[in-house]
Design a protein around this motif. Structure first.
Motif, mmCIF file in Angstrom:
data_model
loop_
_atom_site.group_PDB
_atom_site.id
_atom_site.type_symbol
_atom_site.label_atom_id
_atom_site.label_comp_id
_atom_site.label_asym_id
_atom_site.label_seq_id
_atom_site.Cartn_x
_atom_site.Cartn_y
_atom_site.Cartn_z
ATOM 1 N N GLY A 137 7.719 -0.959 22.320
ATOM 2 C CA GLY A 137 6.780 -2.055 22.064
ATOM 3 C C GLY A 137 5.437 -1.520 21.605
ATOM 4 O O GLY A 137 4.431 -2.233 21.607
ATOM 5 N N GLY A 138 5.413 -0.238 21.219
ATOM 6 C CA GLY A 138 4.152 0.371 20.786
ATOM 7 C C GLY A 138 3.710 -0.109 19.412
ATOM 8 O O GLY A 138 4.417 -0.883 18.745
ATOM 9 N N ILE A 139 2.536 0.377 19.007
ATOM 10 C CA ILE A 139 1.950 0.011 17.720
ATOM 11 C C ILE A 139 1.818 1.309 16.919
ATOM 12 O O ILE A 139 1.483 2.352 17.484
ATOM 13 N N GLY A 140 2.072 1.258 15.619
ATOM 14 C CA GLY A 140 1.967 2.475 14.808
ATOM 15 C C GLY A 140 1.090 2.279 13.582
ATOM 16 O O GLY A 140 1.146 1.239 12.925
ATOM 17 N N LEU A 141 0.257 3.284 13.300
ATOM 18 C CA LEU A 141 -0.482 3.335 12.034
ATOM 19 C C LEU A 141 -0.061 4.627 11.356
ATOM 20 O O LEU A 141 -0.127 5.698 11.979
ATOM 21 N N VAL A 142 0.360 4.529 10.104
ATOM 22 C CA VAL A 142 0.823 5.720 9.419
ATOM 23 C C VAL A 142 0.117 5.845 8.070
ATOM 24 O O VAL A 142 0.206 4.939 7.235
ATOM 25 N N ALA A 143 -0.650 6.940 7.902
ATOM 26 C CA ALA A 143 -1.264 7.201 6.595
ATOM 27 C C ALA A 143 -0.188 7.842 5.738
ATOM 28 O O ALA A 143 0.481 8.786 6.162
ATOM 29 N N ILE A 144 -0.012 7.306 4.531
ATOM 30 C CA ILE A 144 1.136 7.762 3.730
ATOM 31 C C ILE A 144 0.820 7.567 2.249
ATOM 32 O O ILE A 144 0.161 6.604 1.873
ATOM 33 N N HIS A 145 1.278 8.517 1.421
ATOM 34 C CA HIS A 145 1.045 8.386 -0.021
ATOM 35 C C HIS A 145 2.197 7.694 -0.730
ATOM 36 O O HIS A 145 2.013 7.153 -1.817
ATOM 37 N N ASP A 146 3.388 7.755 -0.118
ATOM 38 C CA ASP A 146 4.544 7.171 -0.797
ATOM 39 C C ASP A 146 4.590 5.661 -0.512
ATOM 40 O O ASP A 146 5.038 5.211 0.545
ATOM 41 N N ILE A 147 4.107 4.889 -1.489
ATOM 42 C CA ILE A 147 3.993 3.438 -1.275
ATOM 43 C C ILE A 147 5.371 2.817 -1.064
ATOM 44 O O ILE A 147 5.524 1.846 -0.315
ATOM 45 N N ASN A 148 6.376 3.368 -1.710
ATOM 46 C CA ASN A 148 7.697 2.750 -1.576
ATOM 47 C C ASN A 148 8.298 2.970 -0.193
ATOM 48 O O ASN A 148 8.979 2.091 0.339
ATOM 49 N N LEU A 149 7.994 4.106 0.414
ATOM 50 C CA LEU A 149 8.422 4.302 1.810
ATOM 51 C C LEU A 149 7.682 3.310 2.700
ATOM 52 O O LEU A 149 8.252 2.724 3.615
ATOM 53 N N ALA A 150 6.390 3.127 2.401
ATOM 54 C CA ALA A 150 5.584 2.187 3.197
ATOM 55 C C ALA A 150 6.158 0.772 3.072
ATOM 56 O O ALA A 150 6.316 0.058 4.071
ATOM 57 N N LEU A 151 6.488 0.373 1.852
ATOM 58 C CA LEU A 151 7.017 -0.984 1.644
ATOM 59 C C LEU A 151 8.349 -1.175 2.359
ATOM 60 O O LEU A 151 8.669 -2.246 2.850
ATOM 61 N N ARG A 152 9.140 -0.117 2.381
ATOM 62 C CA ARG A 152 10.486 -0.209 2.956
ATOM 63 C C ARG A 152 10.433 -0.288 4.481
ATOM 64 O O ARG A 152 11.200 -1.002 5.099
ATOM 65 N N PHE A 153 9.517 0.468 5.096
ATOM 66 C CA PHE A 153 9.579 0.596 6.562
ATOM 67 C C PHE A 153 8.426 -0.048 7.322
ATOM 68 O O PHE A 153 8.530 -0.233 8.524
ATOM 69 N N CYS A 154 7.307 -0.324 6.658
ATOM 70 C CA CYS A 154 6.143 -0.793 7.423
ATOM 71 C C CYS A 154 6.060 -2.316 7.390
ATOM 72 O O CYS A 154 6.349 -2.942 6.368
ATOM 73 N N ASP A 155 5.657 -2.895 8.504
ATOM 74 C CA ASP A 155 5.552 -4.358 8.576
ATOM 75 C C ASP A 155 4.416 -4.846 7.706
ATOM 76 O O ASP A 155 4.495 -5.916 7.123
ATOM 77 N N LYS A 156 3.340 -4.050 7.664
ATOM 78 C CA LYS A 156 2.172 -4.425 6.865
ATOM 79 C C LYS A 156 1.578 -3.172 6.239
ATOM 80 O O LYS A 156 1.885 -2.054 6.684
ATOM 81 N N VAL A 157 0.711 -3.389 5.249
ATOM 82 C CA VAL A 157 -0.044 -2.265 4.697
ATOM 83 C C VAL A 157 -1.534 -2.589 4.816
ATOM 84 O O VAL A 157 -1.929 -3.756 4.723
ATOM 85 N N LEU A 158 -2.317 -1.543 5.019
ATOM 86 C CA LEU A 158 -3.784 -1.660 5.005
ATOM 87 C C LEU A 158 -4.225 -0.758 3.856
ATOM 88 O O LEU A 158 -3.994 0.449 3.891
ATOM 89 N N VAL A 159 -4.783 -1.376 2.816
ATOM 90 C CA VAL A 159 -5.141 -0.595 1.628
ATOM 91 C C VAL A 159 -6.650 -0.389 1.590
ATOM 92 O O VAL A 159 -7.413 -1.359 1.636
ATOM 93 N N LEU A 160 -7.069 0.877 1.524
ATOM 94 C CA LEU A 160 -8.489 1.213 1.404
ATOM 95 C C LEU A 160 -8.741 1.625 -0.053
ATOM 96 O O LEU A 160 -7.953 2.376 -0.625
ATOM 97 N N SER A 161 -9.821 1.103 -0.622
ATOM 98 C CA SER A 161 -10.128 1.428 -2.027
ATOM 99 C C SER A 161 -11.490 2.100 -2.113
ATOM 100 O O SER A 161 -12.362 1.843 -1.282
ATOM 101 N N PRO A 162 -11.686 2.910 -3.139
ATOM 102 C CA PRO A 162 -12.967 3.615 -3.276
ATOM 103 C C PRO A 162 -14.157 2.668 -3.401
ATOM 104 O O PRO A 162 -15.253 2.996 -2.983
ATOM 105 N N ASP A 163 -13.953 1.469 -3.946
ATOM 106 C CA ASP A 163 -15.099 0.555 -4.100
ATOM 107 C C ASP A 163 -15.339 -0.284 -2.841
ATOM 108 O O ASP A 163 -16.146 -1.208 -2.842
#
Ligand SMILES: Nc1ncnc2c1ncn2[C@@H]1O[C@H](COP(=O)(O)OP(=O)(O)OP(=O)(O)O)[C@@H](O)[C@H]1O
Length: 258
Positions: free
Chosen positions: A187-213
Protein backbone atom coordinates in the motif's frame (compact mmCIF):
# COMPACT_ATOMS: atom_id res chain seq x y z
CA UNK A 1 -3.32 8.35 3.68
CA UNK A 2 -1.23 10.13 1.10
CA UNK A 3 1.89 12.05 0.18
CA UNK A 4 1.31 15.80 0.06
CA UNK A 5 3.75 18.29 -1.43
CA UNK A 6 2.92 21.95 -0.83
CA UNK A 7 4.91 25.00 -1.92
CA UNK A 8 8.20 23.10 -2.04
CA UNK A 9 11.17 25.28 -2.95
CA UNK A 10 14.69 23.91 -3.09
CA UNK A 11 18.03 24.45 -4.80
CA UNK A 12 21.72 24.94 -4.24
CA UNK A 13 22.96 28.11 -2.54
CA UNK A 14 21.18 31.03 -4.20
CA UNK A 15 20.13 28.94 -7.21
CA UNK A 16 16.52 27.81 -6.96
CA UNK A 17 15.89 24.60 -8.89
CA UNK A 18 12.32 23.84 -7.79
CA UNK A 19 10.11 26.79 -6.85
CA UNK A 20 6.80 26.65 -5.01
CA UNK A 21 5.95 23.16 -6.22
CA UNK A 22 2.52 21.95 -5.12
CA UNK A 23 0.90 18.84 -6.55
CA UNK A 24 -2.33 16.98 -5.98
CA UNK A 25 -2.08 14.43 -3.14
CA UNK A 26 -0.50 11.12 -4.17
CA UNK A 27 -2.53 8.25 -2.82
CA UNK A 28 -1.67 4.85 -1.34
CA UNK A 29 -0.51 2.33 -3.90
CA UNK A 30 0.15 4.97 -6.57
CA UNK A 31 3.33 5.04 -8.63
CA UNK A 32 4.12 8.46 -10.10
CA UNK A 33 6.79 9.06 -12.74
CA UNK A 34 8.81 12.26 -12.37
CA UNK A 35 9.61 13.34 -15.93
CA UNK A 36 11.47 16.21 -17.50
CA UNK A 37 14.68 17.00 -19.34
CA UNK A 38 18.25 16.72 -18.06
CA UNK A 39 18.99 19.19 -15.30
CA UNK A 40 15.37 20.23 -14.65
CA UNK A 41 15.47 19.06 -11.03
CA UNK A 42 14.06 15.52 -10.84
CA UNK A 43 16.88 14.22 -8.61
CA UNK A 44 16.85 17.40 -6.56
CA UNK A 45 13.13 16.96 -5.89
CA UNK A 46 13.56 13.33 -4.80
CA UNK A 47 16.52 14.26 -2.59
CA UNK A 48 14.50 17.03 -0.95
CA UNK A 49 11.60 14.68 -0.19
CA UNK A 50 14.13 12.15 1.16
CA UNK A 51 15.49 14.97 3.39
CA UNK A 52 18.93 14.82 1.81
CA UNK A 53 18.47 18.35 0.52
CA UNK A 54 17.20 21.42 2.38
CA UNK A 55 13.86 22.85 1.27
CA UNK A 56 11.15 25.28 2.21
CA UNK A 57 7.52 24.25 2.14
CA UNK A 58 5.71 21.19 3.43
CA UNK A 59 6.01 17.56 2.55
CA UNK A 60 3.78 15.27 4.57
CA UNK A 61 3.26 11.56 4.52
CA UNK A 62 0.16 10.08 6.10
CA UNK A 63 -0.47 13.43 7.76
CA UNK A 64 3.00 13.68 9.33
CA UNK A 65 5.25 16.54 8.25
CA UNK A 66 8.44 14.76 7.26
CA UNK A 67 10.80 17.56 8.27
CA UNK A 68 9.46 17.35 11.83
CA UNK A 69 10.30 13.67 12.22
CA UNK A 70 13.59 12.42 13.65
CA UNK A 71 15.85 11.36 10.78
CA UNK A 72 15.73 7.74 11.97
CA UNK A 73 11.92 7.86 11.74
CA UNK A 74 11.85 9.28 8.22
CA UNK A 75 14.47 6.68 7.19
CA UNK A 76 12.03 3.97 8.28
CA UNK A 77 9.27 5.44 6.17
CA UNK A 78 11.27 6.41 3.09
CA UNK A 79 13.25 4.13 0.79
CA UNK A 80 15.48 6.28 -1.43
CA UNK A 81 17.43 4.81 -4.32
CA UNK A 82 20.01 7.31 -5.61
CA UNK A 83 20.97 7.69 -9.24
CA UNK A 84 24.51 6.46 -8.51
CA UNK A 85 25.11 2.72 -8.45
CA UNK A 86 25.90 0.99 -5.15
CA UNK A 87 29.65 0.85 -4.48
CA UNK A 88 31.49 -2.25 -5.61
CA UNK A 89 32.54 -3.97 -2.37
CA UNK A 90 33.76 -7.44 -1.52
CA UNK A 91 30.58 -8.12 0.46
CA UNK A 92 28.05 -10.41 -1.18
CA UNK A 93 24.61 -9.09 -2.12
CA UNK A 94 22.81 -10.99 0.63
CA UNK A 95 25.01 -9.49 3.38
CA UNK A 96 24.59 -5.96 2.05
CA UNK A 97 20.83 -6.18 1.79
CA UNK A 98 20.51 -7.88 5.19
CA UNK A 99 22.59 -5.27 7.01
CA UNK A 100 20.81 -2.35 5.29
CA UNK A 101 17.46 -3.71 6.51
CA UNK A 102 18.79 -4.33 10.05
CA UNK A 103 20.21 -0.79 10.23
CA UNK A 104 16.83 0.80 9.51
CA UNK A 105 14.54 -1.71 11.22
CA UNK A 106 16.56 -3.27 14.06
CA UNK A 107 13.41 -4.73 15.64
CA UNK A 108 12.83 -7.18 12.78
CA UNK A 109 13.85 -10.75 13.51
CA UNK A 110 16.61 -12.44 11.52
CA UNK A 111 14.16 -15.02 10.18
CA UNK A 112 11.68 -12.34 9.03
CA UNK A 113 14.42 -10.42 7.22
CA UNK A 114 15.59 -13.66 5.60
CA UNK A 115 12.04 -14.33 4.42
CA UNK A 116 11.61 -10.89 2.83
CA UNK A 117 15.03 -11.07 1.23
CA UNK A 118 14.07 -14.38 -0.37
CA UNK A 119 10.71 -13.01 -1.50
CA UNK A 120 12.16 -9.78 -2.92
CA UNK A 121 15.11 -11.45 -4.66
CA UNK A 122 12.67 -13.89 -6.22
CA UNK A 123 10.27 -11.07 -7.31
CA UNK A 124 13.16 -9.23 -8.90
CA UNK A 125 14.53 -12.44 -10.46
CA UNK A 126 17.96 -12.00 -8.83
CA UNK A 127 18.14 -15.02 -6.53
CA UNK A 128 21.18 -16.20 -8.50
CA UNK A 129 23.07 -13.04 -7.42
CA UNK A 130 22.55 -13.49 -3.67
CA UNK A 131 26.00 -14.89 -2.95
CA UNK A 132 27.91 -12.88 -5.51
CA UNK A 133 30.27 -10.07 -4.43
CA UNK A 134 29.17 -6.62 -5.54
CA UNK A 135 32.69 -6.01 -6.86
CA UNK A 136 32.15 -8.84 -9.34
CA UNK A 137 28.80 -7.59 -10.65
CA UNK A 138 27.96 -5.62 -13.75
CA UNK A 139 26.47 -2.11 -13.44
CA UNK A 140 22.96 -3.41 -14.12
CA UNK A 141 23.32 -6.19 -11.55
CA UNK A 142 24.50 -3.65 -8.94
CA UNK A 143 21.51 -1.48 -9.75
CA UNK A 144 19.20 -4.44 -9.07
CA UNK A 145 20.87 -5.06 -5.68
CA UNK A 146 20.47 -1.37 -4.83
CA UNK A 147 16.77 -1.63 -5.57
CA UNK A 148 16.43 -4.85 -3.55
CA UNK A 149 18.06 -3.05 -0.62
CA UNK A 150 15.32 -0.42 -0.73
CA UNK A 151 12.31 -2.70 -1.41
CA UNK A 152 13.21 -5.12 1.38
CA UNK A 153 12.68 -2.41 3.97
CA UNK A 154 9.02 -2.14 2.86
CA UNK A 155 8.99 1.65 3.13
CA UNK A 156 5.78 3.71 3.02
CA UNK A 157 7.38 5.90 0.37
CA UNK A 158 9.69 4.71 -2.39
CA UNK A 159 11.83 7.38 -4.09
CA UNK A 160 13.62 5.81 -7.03
CA UNK A 161 16.03 7.91 -9.07
CA UNK A 162 16.38 6.35 -12.52
CA UNK A 163 16.25 2.75 -11.28
CA UNK A 164 16.31 1.34 -14.82
CA UNK A 165 19.12 3.47 -16.31
CA UNK A 166 21.65 0.61 -16.41
CA UNK A 167 19.20 -2.15 -17.32
CA UNK A 168 18.43 -4.04 -20.51
CA UNK A 169 14.86 -4.39 -21.85
CA UNK A 170 14.04 -7.51 -19.84
CA UNK A 171 15.21 -6.04 -16.54
CA UNK A 172 13.59 -2.64 -17.14
CA UNK A 173 10.22 -4.36 -17.33
CA UNK A 174 10.98 -6.76 -14.45
CA UNK A 175 11.99 -3.91 -12.16
CA UNK A 176 8.89 -1.84 -12.80
CA UNK A 177 6.67 -4.90 -12.44
CA UNK A 178 8.34 -5.70 -9.12
CA UNK A 179 7.95 -2.10 -7.91
CA UNK A 180 4.24 -2.15 -8.81
CA UNK A 181 3.82 -5.50 -7.06
CA UNK A 182 5.64 -4.18 -3.99
CA UNK A 183 3.37 -1.11 -3.79
CA UNK A 184 0.26 -3.26 -4.27
CA UNK A 185 1.36 -5.49 -1.38
CA UNK A 186 2.44 -2.76 1.02
CA UNK A 187 0.00 0.00 0.00
CA UNK A 188 3.06 2.22 -0.30
CA UNK A 189 3.54 5.24 -2.55
CA UNK A 190 6.25 5.48 -5.22
CA UNK A 191 7.93 8.34 -7.07
CA UNK A 192 10.25 7.32 -9.86
CA UNK A 193 12.46 9.72 -11.84
CA UNK A 194 12.80 8.19 -15.27
CA UNK A 195 13.85 9.21 -18.79
CA UNK A 196 12.01 6.49 -20.65
CA UNK A 197 8.56 8.03 -21.09
CA UNK A 198 7.12 4.85 -22.55
CA UNK A 199 8.09 2.83 -19.49
CA UNK A 200 6.50 5.56 -17.38
CA UNK A 201 3.29 5.45 -19.44
CA UNK A 202 3.14 1.67 -19.23
CA UNK A 203 3.71 1.27 -15.49
CA UNK A 204 3.01 4.53 -13.66
CA UNK A 205 -0.45 5.60 -12.54
CA UNK A 206 0.41 9.25 -13.12
CA UNK A 207 3.23 11.41 -14.41
CA UNK A 208 4.59 14.64 -12.94
CA UNK A 209 6.29 16.62 -15.69
CA UNK A 210 8.80 19.35 -14.79
CA UNK A 211 9.74 21.81 -17.54
CA UNK A 212 12.62 24.28 -17.76
CA UNK A 213 10.21 27.23 -18.01
CA UNK A 214 8.57 26.25 -14.73
CA UNK A 215 5.49 24.59 -16.24
CA UNK A 216 4.46 21.67 -14.03
CA UNK A 217 1.73 19.22 -14.97
CA UNK A 218 0.52 16.10 -13.24
CA UNK A 219 -2.05 13.51 -14.20
CA UNK A 220 -2.55 10.40 -16.29
CA UNK A 221 0.29 10.25 -18.80
CA UNK A 222 -1.87 9.91 -21.91
CA UNK A 223 -3.87 12.96 -20.83
CA UNK A 224 -1.13 15.34 -19.75
CA UNK A 225 1.59 14.51 -22.29
CA UNK A 226 0.16 16.73 -24.99
CA UNK A 227 2.18 17.96 -27.97
CA UNK A 228 2.56 21.29 -26.18
CA UNK A 229 3.84 19.73 -22.95
CA UNK A 230 6.32 17.57 -24.91
CA UNK A 231 7.53 20.69 -26.71
CA UNK A 232 7.83 22.81 -23.58
CA UNK A 233 9.37 20.11 -21.40
CA UNK A 234 11.67 18.36 -23.84
CA UNK A 235 11.89 20.63 -26.90
CA UNK A 236 10.57 17.90 -29.20
CA UNK A 237 7.74 17.55 -31.66
CA UNK A 238 5.93 14.48 -30.41
CA UNK A 239 2.58 12.81 -29.83
CA UNK A 240 0.95 10.08 -27.76
CA UNK A 241 -0.54 7.19 -29.72
CA UNK A 242 -1.91 3.80 -28.77
CA UNK A 243 0.12 0.71 -29.57
CA UNK A 244 -1.51 -2.50 -30.87
CA UNK A 245 -1.71 -3.82 -27.28
CA UNK A 246 -3.67 -0.76 -26.17
CA UNK A 247 -0.85 0.94 -24.24
CA UNK A 248 -0.19 4.64 -24.79
CA UNK A 249 3.20 5.35 -26.34
CA UNK A 250 5.02 8.59 -27.09
CA UNK A 251 6.38 8.97 -30.60
CA UNK A 252 8.88 11.74 -31.23
CA UNK A 253 9.10 13.12 -34.75
CA UNK A 254 11.94 15.56 -34.28
CA UNK A 255 14.01 17.57 -31.80
CA UNK A 256 13.17 21.23 -32.24
CA UNK A 257 15.91 23.82 -32.37
CA UNK A 258 16.09 26.04 -29.29
N1 LIG B 1 25.26 19.42 -5.67
C1 LIG B 1 24.90 20.37 -6.53
N2 LIG B 1 25.37 21.64 -6.40
C2 LIG B 1 24.99 22.61 -7.26
N3 LIG B 1 24.14 22.43 -8.29
C3 LIG B 1 23.65 21.19 -8.46
C4 LIG B 1 24.01 20.09 -7.60
N4 LIG B 1 23.35 18.98 -8.01
C5 LIG B 1 22.63 19.36 -9.09
N5 LIG B 1 22.81 20.66 -9.35
C6 LIG B 1 22.15 21.44 -10.43
O1 LIG B 1 20.76 21.42 -10.19
C7 LIG B 1 20.04 21.28 -11.42
C8 LIG B 1 19.09 20.10 -11.34
O2 LIG B 1 19.87 18.90 -11.24
P1 LIG B 1 19.17 17.50 -11.06
O3 LIG B 1 20.26 16.49 -10.91
O4 LIG B 1 18.15 17.58 -10.01
O5 LIG B 1 18.44 17.35 -12.48
P2 LIG B 1 17.75 16.07 -13.12
O6 LIG B 1 16.45 16.53 -13.66
O7 LIG B 1 17.72 14.94 -12.16
O8 LIG B 1 18.76 15.78 -14.31
P3 LIG B 1 19.17 14.42 -15.07
O9 LIG B 1 17.97 13.99 -15.87
O10 LIG B 1 20.28 14.88 -15.95
O11 LIG B 1 19.60 13.41 -14.04
C9 LIG B 1 21.10 21.17 -12.52
O12 LIG B 1 21.24 22.45 -13.10
C10 LIG B 1 22.36 20.80 -11.79
O13 LIG B 1 23.49 21.33 -12.43
Amino acid sequence: MSLNINSLTTGYGQQKIIEQLSVEPIQNGELVAVLGPNGVGKSTLLKAIARLQKYQGDVSLDGEILSQLALSESARRIGYLPQTLPQATSLVAYEIVFSACRAVKPELSKSYIEQIIEKTFSQLGITHLALKQLAQMSGGQRQMIGLAQVLIREPRLLLLDEPTSALDLHWQISVLQAVKQNLAQTGGIGLVAIHDINLALRFCDKVLVLSPDGLVVMGKGEQVLTAEVLRKAYGVKGRVEQCSQGYPIVLVDEAMSA
